[in-house]
Design a protein around this motif. Structure first.
Motif, PDB file in Angstrom:
ATOM      1  N   PHE A 207     -12.562   3.231  -8.626  1.00  0.00           N
ATOM      2  CA  PHE A 207     -11.529   3.142  -7.594  1.00  0.00           C
ATOM      3  C   PHE A 207     -11.450   1.679  -7.164  1.00  0.00           C
ATOM      4  CE2 PHE A 207     -10.109   3.688  -3.094  1.00  0.00           C
ATOM      5  CZ  PHE A 207      -8.865   4.222  -3.397  1.00  0.00           C
ATOM      6  N   SER A 208     -10.241   1.103  -7.278  1.00  0.00           N
ATOM      7  CA  SER A 208     -10.072  -0.331  -7.044  1.00  0.00           C
ATOM      8  C   SER A 208      -9.291  -0.564  -5.757  1.00  0.00           C
ATOM      9  CB  SER A 208      -9.309  -0.934  -8.234  1.00  0.00           C
ATOM     10  OG  SER A 208      -8.729  -2.166  -7.876  1.00  0.00           O
ATOM     11  N   PHE A 209      -9.955  -1.117  -4.761  1.00  0.00           N
ATOM     12  CA  PHE A 209      -9.253  -1.408  -3.502  1.00  0.00           C
ATOM     13  C   PHE A 209      -8.115  -2.404  -3.720  1.00  0.00           C
ATOM     14  CE2 PHE A 209     -11.524  -0.151   0.620  1.00  0.00           C
ATOM     15  CZ  PHE A 209     -12.140   0.960   0.061  1.00  0.00           C
ATOM     16  N   ILE A 210      -8.360  -3.408  -4.584  1.00  0.00           N
ATOM     17  CA  ILE A 210      -7.335  -4.450  -4.707  1.00  0.00           C
ATOM     18  C   ILE A 210      -6.040  -3.873  -5.290  1.00  0.00           C
ATOM     19  CG2 ILE A 210      -7.759  -5.438  -7.012  1.00  0.00           C
ATOM     20  CD1 ILE A 210      -7.529  -8.236  -5.667  1.00  0.00           C
ATOM     21  N   LYS A 211      -6.180  -2.838  -6.139  1.00  0.00           N
ATOM     22  CA  LYS A 211      -4.959  -2.267  -6.723  1.00  0.00           C
ATOM     23  C   LYS A 211      -4.044  -1.677  -5.651  1.00  0.00           C
ATOM     24  CE  LYS A 211      -4.211  -0.251 -10.695  1.00  0.00           C
ATOM     25  NZ  LYS A 211      -4.309   0.895 -11.646  1.00  0.00           N
ATOM     26  N   GLY A 212      -4.615  -1.263  -4.556  1.00  0.00           N
ATOM     27  CA  GLY A 212      -3.772  -0.772  -3.460  1.00  0.00           C
ATOM     28  C   GLY A 212      -2.764  -1.824  -3.036  1.00  0.00           C
ATOM     29  N   GLY A 213      -3.228  -3.062  -2.982  1.00  0.00           N
ATOM     30  CA  GLY A 213      -2.324  -4.166  -2.636  1.00  0.00           C
ATOM     31  C   GLY A 213      -1.380  -4.495  -3.778  1.00  0.00           C
ATOM     32  N   LEU A 214      -1.927  -4.529  -4.992  1.00  0.00           N
ATOM     33  CA  LEU A 214      -1.106  -4.956  -6.144  1.00  0.00           C
ATOM     34  C   LEU A 214       0.010  -3.963  -6.452  1.00  0.00           C
ATOM     35  CD1 LEU A 214      -3.883  -6.217  -8.630  1.00  0.00           C
ATOM     36  CD2 LEU A 214      -2.821  -7.396  -6.697  1.00  0.00           C
ATOM     37  N   VAL A 215      -0.294  -2.655  -6.295  1.00  0.00           N
ATOM     38  CA  VAL A 215       0.676  -1.625  -6.689  1.00  0.00           C
ATOM     39  C   VAL A 215       1.677  -1.332  -5.568  1.00  0.00           C
ATOM     40  CG1 VAL A 215       0.921   0.832  -7.313  1.00  0.00           C
ATOM     41  CG2 VAL A 215      -0.943  -0.530  -8.299  1.00  0.00           C
ATOM     42  N   TYR A 216       1.175  -1.235  -4.317  1.00  0.00           N
ATOM     43  CA  TYR A 216       2.002  -0.636  -3.270  1.00  0.00           C
ATOM     44  C   TYR A 216       2.650  -1.617  -2.295  1.00  0.00           C
ATOM     45  CZ  TYR A 216      -0.231   3.705  -4.782  1.00  0.00           C
ATOM     46  OH  TYR A 216      -0.665   4.768  -5.525  1.00  0.00           O
ATOM     47  N   SER A 217       2.290  -2.912  -2.357  1.00  0.00           N
ATOM     48  CA  SER A 217       2.876  -3.796  -1.345  1.00  0.00           C
ATOM     49  C   SER A 217       4.323  -4.130  -1.713  1.00  0.00           C
ATOM     50  CB  SER A 217       2.054  -5.071  -1.211  1.00  0.00           C
ATOM     51  OG  SER A 217       2.055  -5.757  -2.426  1.00  0.00           O
ATOM     52  N   ASP A 218       5.132  -4.405  -0.698  1.00  0.00           N
ATOM     53  CA  ASP A 218       6.540  -4.728  -0.969  1.00  0.00           C
ATOM     54  C   ASP A 218       6.648  -6.064  -1.672  1.00  0.00           C
ATOM     55  OD1 ASP A 218       7.696  -2.420   0.273  1.00  0.00           O
ATOM     56  OD2 ASP A 218       7.040  -3.275   2.179  1.00  0.00           O
ATOM     57  N   MET A 219       5.859  -7.040  -1.229  1.00  0.00           N
ATOM     58  CA  MET A 219       5.837  -8.346  -1.898  1.00  0.00           C
ATOM     59  C   MET A 219       4.388  -8.757  -2.104  1.00  0.00           C
ATOM     60  SD  MET A 219       8.977  -9.301  -2.510  1.00  0.00           S
ATOM     61  CE  MET A 219       8.748 -10.983  -3.064  1.00  0.00           C
ATOM     62  N   LEU A 220       4.192  -9.511  -3.181  1.00  0.00           N
ATOM     63  CA  LEU A 220       2.847  -9.964  -3.552  1.00  0.00           C
ATOM     64  C   LEU A 220       2.856 -11.478  -3.613  1.00  0.00           C
ATOM     65  CD1 LEU A 220       1.942  -7.994  -6.801  1.00  0.00           C
ATOM     66  CD2 LEU A 220       0.504  -8.222  -4.785  1.00  0.00           C
ATOM     67  N   SER A 221       1.744 -12.074  -3.217  1.00  0.00           N
ATOM     68  CA  SER A 221       1.673 -13.521  -3.429  1.00  0.00           C
ATOM     69  C   SER A 221       0.269 -13.893  -3.826  1.00  0.00           C
ATOM     70  CB  SER A 221       2.076 -14.280  -2.155  1.00  0.00           C
ATOM     71  OG  SER A 221       1.034 -14.245  -1.211  1.00  0.00           O
ATOM     72  N   ARG A 474       2.532 -26.501   7.338  1.00  0.00           N
ATOM     73  CA  ARG A 474       3.885 -26.205   7.790  1.00  0.00           C
ATOM     74  C   ARG A 474       4.794 -25.727   6.647  1.00  0.00           C
ATOM     75  NH1 ARG A 474       7.308 -27.154  12.057  1.00  0.00           N
ATOM     76  NH2 ARG A 474       9.463 -27.339  11.370  1.00  0.00           N
ATOM     77  N   ARG A 475       4.756 -26.476   5.533  1.00  0.00           N
ATOM     78  CA  ARG A 475       5.647 -26.126   4.422  1.00  0.00           C
ATOM     79  C   ARG A 475       5.296 -24.741   3.856  1.00  0.00           C
ATOM     80  NH1 ARG A 475       4.975 -29.859  -0.308  1.00  0.00           N
ATOM     81  NH2 ARG A 475       4.815 -31.320   1.402  1.00  0.00           N
ATOM     82  N   SER A 476       3.994 -24.491   3.681  1.00  0.00           N
ATOM     83  CA  SER A 476       3.588 -23.186   3.141  1.00  0.00           C
ATOM     84  C   SER A 476       3.948 -22.076   4.122  1.00  0.00           C
ATOM     85  CB  SER A 476       2.084 -23.165   2.885  1.00  0.00           C
ATOM     86  OG  SER A 476       1.725 -24.247   2.079  1.00  0.00           O
ATOM     87  N   ALA A 477       3.785 -22.338   5.421  1.00  0.00           N
ATOM     88  CA  ALA A 477       4.114 -21.315   6.417  1.00  0.00           C
ATOM     89  C   ALA A 477       5.604 -20.959   6.328  1.00  0.00           C
ATOM     90  CB  ALA A 477       3.754 -21.803   7.810  1.00  0.00           C
ATOM     91  N   GLN A 478       6.437 -21.973   6.066  1.00  0.00           N
ATOM     92  CA  GLN A 478       7.871 -21.683   5.911  1.00  0.00           C
ATOM     93  C   GLN A 478       8.107 -20.769   4.707  1.00  0.00           C
ATOM     94  OE1 GLN A 478       8.979 -25.748   6.089  1.00  0.00           O
ATOM     95  NE2 GLN A 478       9.986 -25.558   8.078  1.00  0.00           N
ATOM     96  N   GLN A 479       7.352 -21.024   3.639  1.00  0.00           N
ATOM     97  CA  GLN A 479       7.495 -20.170   2.453  1.00  0.00           C
ATOM     98  C   GLN A 479       7.034 -18.738   2.745  1.00  0.00           C
ATOM     99  OE1 GLN A 479       5.521 -23.411  -0.080  1.00  0.00           O
ATOM    100  NE2 GLN A 479       6.784 -22.362  -1.552  1.00  0.00           N
ATOM    101  N   TYR A 480       5.966 -18.599   3.543  1.00  0.00           N
ATOM    102  CA  TYR A 480       5.530 -17.247   3.917  1.00  0.00           C
ATOM    103  C   TYR A 480       6.596 -16.556   4.762  1.00  0.00           C
ATOM    104  CZ  TYR A 480       0.828 -17.457   1.962  1.00  0.00           C
ATOM    105  OH  TYR A 480      -0.228 -17.507   1.099  1.00  0.00           O
ATOM    106  N   LEU A 481       7.252 -17.314   5.625  1.00  0.00           N
ATOM    107  CA  LEU A 481       8.308 -16.704   6.430  1.00  0.00           C
ATOM    108  C   LEU A 481       9.402 -16.126   5.546  1.00  0.00           C
ATOM    109  CD1 LEU A 481       9.167 -18.827   9.611  1.00  0.00           C
ATOM    110  CD2 LEU A 481       8.373 -16.461   9.468  1.00  0.00           C
ATOM    111  N   SER A 482       9.774 -16.868   4.509  1.00  0.00           N
ATOM    112  CA  SER A 482      10.835 -16.297   3.665  1.00  0.00           C
ATOM    113  C   SER A 482      10.293 -15.140   2.829  1.00  0.00           C
ATOM    114  CB  SER A 482      11.573 -17.353   2.836  1.00  0.00           C
ATOM    115  OG  SER A 482      10.702 -18.059   2.070  1.00  0.00           O
TER     116      SER A 482
END
Ligand code: ADP
Ligand code: GLC
Length: 492
Positions: A207-221, A474-482
């Protein structure tokens, strides 16, 4: 569109609890998001050490909710404090049975994992879900839940079954830590049975906890554009590359920033002699102080190499250890290492220090202060990582005029420009980059760096070029906002 309200779920956040770069990110990105007028709250477990830390800086803590959580034997308290040095709220999940113990966040001080990590982070995730769904009795609900690494991987999985729900974003800081547990453990967690599927969270019989994020999240980064590409290949994907390719239109790489409030040689409280490009000669005084502290010979002209990191295969300490005897034979140099982790690597480093007294020194355990002093006192920073999702120390090194020597992988590619003749001519070179994670390739890059060090004109060019780089959040935070906006649109 108004700014999203973000619940930032992390298992570490500097300065409350830290084992590596995730803490640096969780302690800085929310602050940068808040500066962009984003309403963000950090959620971490109420580890004993984190509560002690809050007390030691005399920060207020108050109880804001008491929750009945599935599988918890006692009610779970939600505590609120502020991230020291900022106005960002931190919510601590206080379940003493899970988090009130001596040792690290993932295991006892001597190493290894806590046997109940699956239960600990399942509980943590369930609390995040309750808050996300407005079931905690708070007068605040997020529009985005931003999860980080396997410890919060269950959150997108559990939320995906609810409507309405906030959007979910999952950030991969390191794909090699997946939170893998047995079928029996999965059964014991009383989770929805259909999560155990190869299209869900099952991973080659575990059972892989990380797959929960990889499979079910709306966006991945993930934390650099280069690592975003690498994890879709078999070499770096751990068998998850197909899934990541399949989700390729949802996966972005956003480079980490550096928190220049903490990592800035001009005003670094941990270093004896603050400096910048105008009084760069003062860097030498930090070097002398570091040599004294670590028992290295007091010599201003010998190039001093520094290395800091978790003692794990990823970081390539063994590559440096293998290259070291020959380098020490052929070059006048010193090495200062700070690390904690694998006892076998620790022993090898101790042996190197014993064999070369005054030239090689190593300190073990965790020391924020010494980490800053090495960044300030070393001339060259060594980062031969086999893989590196982003890497922060090379970014810090640039600002400290400590020239990084790095393997061409992950975020190291996106942050260090190799000193080729063309790059030098164009005035963009900031370090030395080598192609193969081998002792020979590392030695040859270090030899190039040492040759440049011998030329004061060249060294000044490289160090100053590095110090002018700007990797602020700052620049990365702007990218997270989008990214958050995209997630909201995807989920709607
Ligand atoms: P990772 O997250 O893989 O460990 P990063 O380069 O992203 O690597 O971040 C490592 C962070 O942890 C840096 O802030 C570094 O200074 C710090 N660090 C690593 N090991 C130690 C240590 N033994 N003592 C103090 N700080 C450390
Ligand atoms: C991980 C990675 C490191 C990255 C850090 C923060 O621990 O190993 O490369 O910088 O997370 O994102």
């Amino acid at each position: 569109m108004s700014n999203p309200r973000v619940l930032f779920v992390s298992s570490e956040a500097h300065p409350l609890v830290k084992t590596g770069g995730l803490a640096d990110v969780a302690g800085a990105l929310p602050v940068a998001l808040k500066a962009l007028r984003c309403d963000v709250r950090i959620m971490i477990p109420a580890y004993k050490s984190a509560l002690a830390r809050i007390q030691s800086v005399m920060q207020d803590v108050k109880e804001i909710a008491v929750l009945d959580i599935e599988q918890a034997d006692a009610p779970v308290r939600l505590l609120e404090t502020r991230l020291p040095g900022s106005s960002v709220r931190v919510w601590l999940v206080d379940s003493p049975a899970h988090f009130d113990r001596d040792g690290g966040p993932y295991g006892p001080t001597g190493g290894g994992d806590w046997p109940d990590n699956a239960q600990r982070f399942a509980l943590f995730s369930r609390v995040a879900v309750a808050v996300a769904q407005g079931e905690a009795g708070l007068d605040w609900q997020p529009t985005v839940v931003h999860c980080n690494d396997w410890q919060s991987g269950l959150v997108p999985a559990l939320l995906s079954r609810r409507t309405p729900r906030p959007a979910t974003v999952f950030t991969i800081h390191n794909l090699s830590y997946q939170g893998l547990f047995s079928w029996e453990t999965f059964q014991s967690l009383a989770l929805p049975q259909d999560l155990w599927s190869m299209h869900g969270m099952e991973y080659f019989g575990n059972f892989s906890f990380i797959k929960g994020g990889l499979v079910y999240s709306d966006m991945l980064s993930t934390v650099s554009p280069q690592y975003a590409k690498e994890i879709t290949t078999p070499q770096f994907g751990y068998g998850l590359e197909e899934l990541l390719r399949h989700r390729g239109d949802r996966l972005v790489g956003i480079l980490n920033g550096a928190d220049y409030r903490q990592w800035n040689p001009t005003r670094d409280a941990y270093i004896p002699y603050p400096y910048n490009t105008y009084n760069f000669a003062d860097k030498q005084r930090n070097k002398t102080a570091l040599q004294a502290r670590m028992g290295l010979a007091q010599n201003a002209s010998v190039p001093l190499l520094g290395m800091i990191g978790r003692l794990v295969e990823q970081k390539g300490f063994d590559l440096l250890l293998d290259a070291l005897p020959e380098l020490l034979r052929t070059h006048d140099l010193q090495l200062a290492v700070l690390g904690s982790g694998d006892p076998a690597l620790e022993e090898r480093l101790r042996a190197a220090a014993r064999a070369h007294p005054g030239r090689v020194a190593a300190q073990f355990g965790y020391s924020e202060e010494l980490a800053h002093q090495i960044e300030a006192g070393a001339d060259i920073f060594v980062m031969p990582s086999r893989f590196e999702p982003c890497g922060l120390n090379q970014i810090y090194s640039l600002r400290y005029g400590t020239v990084p020597v790095v393997h061409r992988t992950g975020g190291l590619v996106n942050t260090v420009v190799d000193a080729t003749p063309e790059a030098l001519r164009a005035g963009v070179a900031t370090g030395f980059v080598f192609n193969e994670p081998s002792p020979a390739a590392l030695a040859s890059a270090l030899t190039r760096a040492l040759a440049s060090y011998a030329s004061p004109r060249m060294w000044k060019l490289l160090t100053f070029q590095g110090m002018q780089q700007d990797f602020s959040w700052r620049r990365s935070a702007q990218q997270y906002l989008s990214l958050y906006r995209q997630a909201i649109q995807t989920c709607a």
